[in-house]
Scaffold this active site. Structure first.
Site, PDB file in Angstrom:
ATOM      1  N   SER A 146      -7.454 -11.871  11.340  1.00 56.73           N
ATOM      2  CA  SER A 146      -7.336 -10.766  12.296  1.00 56.73           C
ATOM      3  C   SER A 146      -8.551 -10.815  13.213  1.00 56.73           C
ATOM      4  O   SER A 146      -9.585 -11.394  12.854  1.00 56.73           O
ATOM      5  CB  SER A 146      -7.339  -9.445  11.524  1.00 56.73           C
ATOM      6  OG  SER A 146      -7.512  -8.362  12.399  1.00 56.73           O
ATOM      7  N   TYR A 159     -10.940  -3.408   5.288  1.00 57.51           N
ATOM      8  CA  TYR A 159     -10.042  -4.366   5.942  1.00 57.51           C
ATOM      9  C   TYR A 159     -10.859  -5.469   6.630  1.00 57.51           C
ATOM     10  O   TYR A 159     -10.616  -6.661   6.423  1.00 57.51           O
ATOM     11  CB  TYR A 159      -9.164  -3.638   6.967  1.00 57.51           C
ATOM     12  CG  TYR A 159      -8.162  -4.527   7.670  1.00 57.51           C
ATOM     13  CD1 TYR A 159      -7.157  -5.163   6.953  1.00 57.51           C
ATOM     14  CD2 TYR A 159      -8.201  -4.723   9.053  1.00 57.51           C
ATOM     15  CE1 TYR A 159      -6.219  -5.978   7.592  1.00 57.51           C
ATOM     16  CE2 TYR A 159      -7.275  -5.521   9.690  1.00 57.51           C
ATOM     17  CZ  TYR A 159      -6.280  -6.150   8.964  1.00 57.51           C
ATOM     18  OH  TYR A 159      -5.364  -6.956   9.591  1.00 57.51           O
TER      19      TYR A 159
HETATM   20  N1  LIG Z   1      -0.074  -5.890  13.031  1.00 57.25           N
HETATM   21  C1  LIG Z   1      -1.273  -6.181  13.455  1.00 57.25           C
HETATM   22  O1  LIG Z   1      -1.718  -5.655  14.472  1.00 57.25           O
HETATM   23  C2  LIG Z   1      -2.118  -7.191  12.727  1.00 57.25           C
HETATM   24  C3  LIG Z   1      -3.248  -7.671  13.383  1.00 57.25           C
HETATM   25  C4  LIG Z   1      -4.045  -8.627  12.758  1.00 57.25           C
HETATM   26  C5  LIG Z   1      -3.691  -9.113  11.505  1.00 57.25           C
HETATM   27  N2  LIG Z   1      -2.579  -8.610  10.876  1.00 57.25           N
HETATM   28  C6  LIG Z   1      -2.259  -9.181   9.546  1.00 57.25           C
HETATM   29  O2  LIG Z   1      -0.936  -9.623   9.538  1.00 57.25           O
HETATM   30  C7  LIG Z   1      -0.443  -9.618   8.191  1.00 57.25           C
HETATM   31  C8  LIG Z   1       0.907  -8.960   8.146  1.00 57.25           C
HETATM   32  O3  LIG Z   1       0.779  -7.598   8.523  1.00 57.25           O
HETATM   33  P1  LIG Z   1       1.847  -6.845   9.439  1.00 57.25           P
HETATM   34  O4  LIG Z   1       1.129  -6.362  10.625  1.00 57.25           O
HETATM   35  O5  LIG Z   1       3.060  -7.639   9.595  1.00 57.25           O
HETATM   36  O6  LIG Z   1       2.096  -5.543   8.536  1.00 57.25           O
HETATM   37  P2  LIG Z   1       3.383  -5.055   7.720  1.00 57.25           P
HETATM   38  O7  LIG Z   1       4.551  -4.938   8.633  1.00 57.25           O
HETATM   39  O8  LIG Z   1       2.934  -3.846   6.992  1.00 57.25           O
HETATM   40  O9  LIG Z   1       3.672  -6.255   6.709  1.00 57.25           O
HETATM   41  C9  LIG Z   1       2.819  -6.529   5.631  1.00 57.25           C
HETATM   42  C10 LIG Z   1       3.572  -7.290   4.595  1.00 57.25           C
HETATM   43  O10 LIG Z   1       2.704  -7.594   3.503  1.00 57.25           O
HETATM   44  C11 LIG Z   1       3.369  -7.214   2.311  1.00 57.25           C
HETATM   45  N3  LIG Z   1       2.489  -6.959   1.185  1.00 57.25           N
HETATM   46  C12 LIG Z   1       1.550  -6.014   1.024  1.00 57.25           C
HETATM   47  N4  LIG Z   1       0.988  -6.117  -0.192  1.00 57.25           N
HETATM   48  C13 LIG Z   1       1.588  -7.159  -0.822  1.00 57.25           C
HETATM   49  C14 LIG Z   1       1.472  -7.760  -2.096  1.00 57.25           C
HETATM   50  N5  LIG Z   1       0.603  -7.297  -3.007  1.00 57.25           N
HETATM   51  N6  LIG Z   1       2.252  -8.832  -2.392  1.00 57.25           N
HETATM   52  C15 LIG Z   1       3.147  -9.294  -1.493  1.00 57.25           C
HETATM   53  N7  LIG Z   1       3.333  -8.749  -0.292  1.00 57.25           N
HETATM   54  C16 LIG Z   1       2.555  -7.689   0.045  1.00 57.25           C
HETATM   55  C17 LIG Z   1       4.169  -5.984   2.696  1.00 57.25           C
HETATM   56  O11 LIG Z   1       5.130  -5.685   1.709  1.00 57.25           O
HETATM   57  P3  LIG Z   1       5.705  -4.205   1.491  1.00 57.25           P
HETATM   58  O12 LIG Z   1       6.797  -4.077   2.522  1.00 57.25           O
HETATM   59  O13 LIG Z   1       6.222  -4.223   0.093  1.00 57.25           O
HETATM   60  O14 LIG Z   1       4.581  -3.259   1.716  1.00 57.25           O
HETATM   61  C18 LIG Z   1       4.740  -6.479   4.013  1.00 57.25           C
HETATM   62  O15 LIG Z   1       5.827  -7.332   3.803  1.00 57.25           O
HETATM   63  C19 LIG Z   1      -1.506  -8.896   7.363  1.00 57.25           C
HETATM   64  O16 LIG Z   1      -2.289  -9.865   6.676  1.00 57.25           O
HETATM   65  C20 LIG Z   1      -2.349  -8.189   8.392  1.00 57.25           C
HETATM   66  O17 LIG Z   1      -3.663  -7.983   7.976  1.00 57.25           O
HETATM   67  C21 LIG Z   1      -1.785  -7.659  11.462  1.00 57.25           C
END
Ligand SMILES: NC(=O)c1ccc[n+]([C@@H]2O[C@H](COP(=O)([O-])OP(=O)(O)OC[C@H]3O[C@@H](n4cnc5c(N)ncnc54)[C@H](OP(=O)(O)O)[C@@H]3O)[C@@H](O)[C@H]2O)c1
Length: 286
Positions: A146, A159
């Site tokens: 990130s 985070y």
């Molecule tokens: N969106 C942004 O702006 C952004 C920016 C920078 C980096 N990121 C990174 O991108 C990645 C994905 O995030 P996202 O934005 O797509 O958020 P999201 O829509 O909340 O998706 C997160 C995913 O991770 C899963 N997860 C959480 N804990 C887990 C565990 N213990 N085992 C397996 N799966 C688990 C969630 O499952 P559940 O549905 O069961 O909760 C969900 O499928 C993360 O690493 C986040 O830090 C996001």
């Protein structure tokens, strides 16, 4: 890419129930990969399944239950997948969430959970796949970091710390694996519209007597604004597939509004200048 069924590259994605994980699963399936879409709760697979049907890529996706914080899941799922599919060419360590709140107010338990998922979970899955990739002298590990792994922000301490840890881990692993033909890559998104903004933010509203009440409210406003106005996450999914297809990928792929500028400014400007700009942004407006 239109590989024959047998020679299709295989990608394993963690956290594929929503957000980047789901979109990345669809993008890889569209590109002809065999996709192992893993999620901790298989009852959440419907959204991905429906989108896969719409795009006519349903046959390219297999659903696997994997909670990255459970070593027993990792120990059974990864060897099982390698045996069943014969190979894993790409690992996308995507599962994660953002624990919001001010450091003084966050219990240690919150830090452990954040690191268990974003950092130790990522290490566990990677370690389980490395022997296979090393022996094949082939593979790409894509770690979803990130902008918070390059520039920490107040209210997102755990985070940011977890993503900085992912950055350090990835730099070291990249150097360890290069001579084995295994590439380690960091994708560093800015802010994108996914569910991340609505999970893990409870502490901002937790205590009405909080000494940080005004700051909590100001940050919650910023988070809500980002949740509504952030970029379309599909571009991150497209980037991840593109990176996976590169023979010799870079270490870092920053992506998103202002992300490259922020990292450049951090290297160029005195810290105090940045500090002033950030403090101005989070100071409660009177
Ligand atoms: N969106 C942004 O702006 C952004 C920016 C920078 C980096 N990121 C990174 O991108 C990645 C994905 O995030 P996202 O934005 O797509 O958020 P999201 O829509 O909340 O998706 C997160 C995913 O991770 C899963 N997860 C959480 N804990 C887990 C565990 N213990 N085992 C397996 N799966 C688990 C969630 O499952 P559940 O549905 O069961 O909760 C969900 O499928 C993360 O690493 C986040 O830090 C996001």
């Amino acid at each position: 890419m239109s590989p024959s069924n047998q020679n299709r590259p295989v990608v394993l994605i963690t956290g594929a129930s929503g957000g980047f994980g789901m979109l990345t699963s669809l993008a890889f399936a569209k590109a002809g990969y065999k996709v192992l879409a893993s999620m901790r709760n298989l009852s959440k697979k419907e959204k991905l399944l429906e989108r896969a049907r719409e795009k006519d890529v349903e046959a390219n996706i297999k659903y696997i239950r994997l909670d990255v914080t459970k070593q027993s899941d990792v120990d059974s799922v990864i060897p099982g997948a390698i045996e069943h599919f014969g190979r894993i060419d790409v690992l996308v360590n995507n599962a994660g969430y953002a624990a919001g709140g001010f450091i003084e107010e966050l219990p240690l338990e919150e830090w452990s959970q954040q690191f268990d998922t974003n950092f130790f979970g990522l290490i566990a899955v990677t370690k389980a796949i490395l022997p296979h990739m090393r022996k094949r002298q082939h593979g790409t590990v894509i770690n979803i970091s990130s902008i918070s792994g390059r520039m920490a922000l107040p209210g997102l301490g755990p985070y940011s710390a977890s993503k900085y840890a992912v950055e350090g881990f990835s730099e070291a692993l990249r150097l360890e694996m290069l001579s084995y033909g295994v590439h380690v890559v960091l994708v560093e998104p800015g802010s994108y519209q996914t569910d991340i903004w609505s999970k893990g933010m409870d502490h901002f509203n937790a205590d009405p007597e909080s000494a940080y009440k005004e700051k909590n409210e100001a940050l919650m406003k910023i988070v809500n604004h980002i949740a509504k106005t952030a970029d379309n996450p599909e571009e991150v999914a497209r980037l991840i597939v593109k990176v996976a297809q590169e023979d010799n990928p870079n270490l870092r792929y920053p992506i998103g509004k202002n992300v490259k500028t922020i990292t450049r400014l951090k290297n160029l400007l005195p810290w105090r200048w940045l500090e002033r700009a950030i403090m101005k942004k989070i100071s409660p407006r009177k």
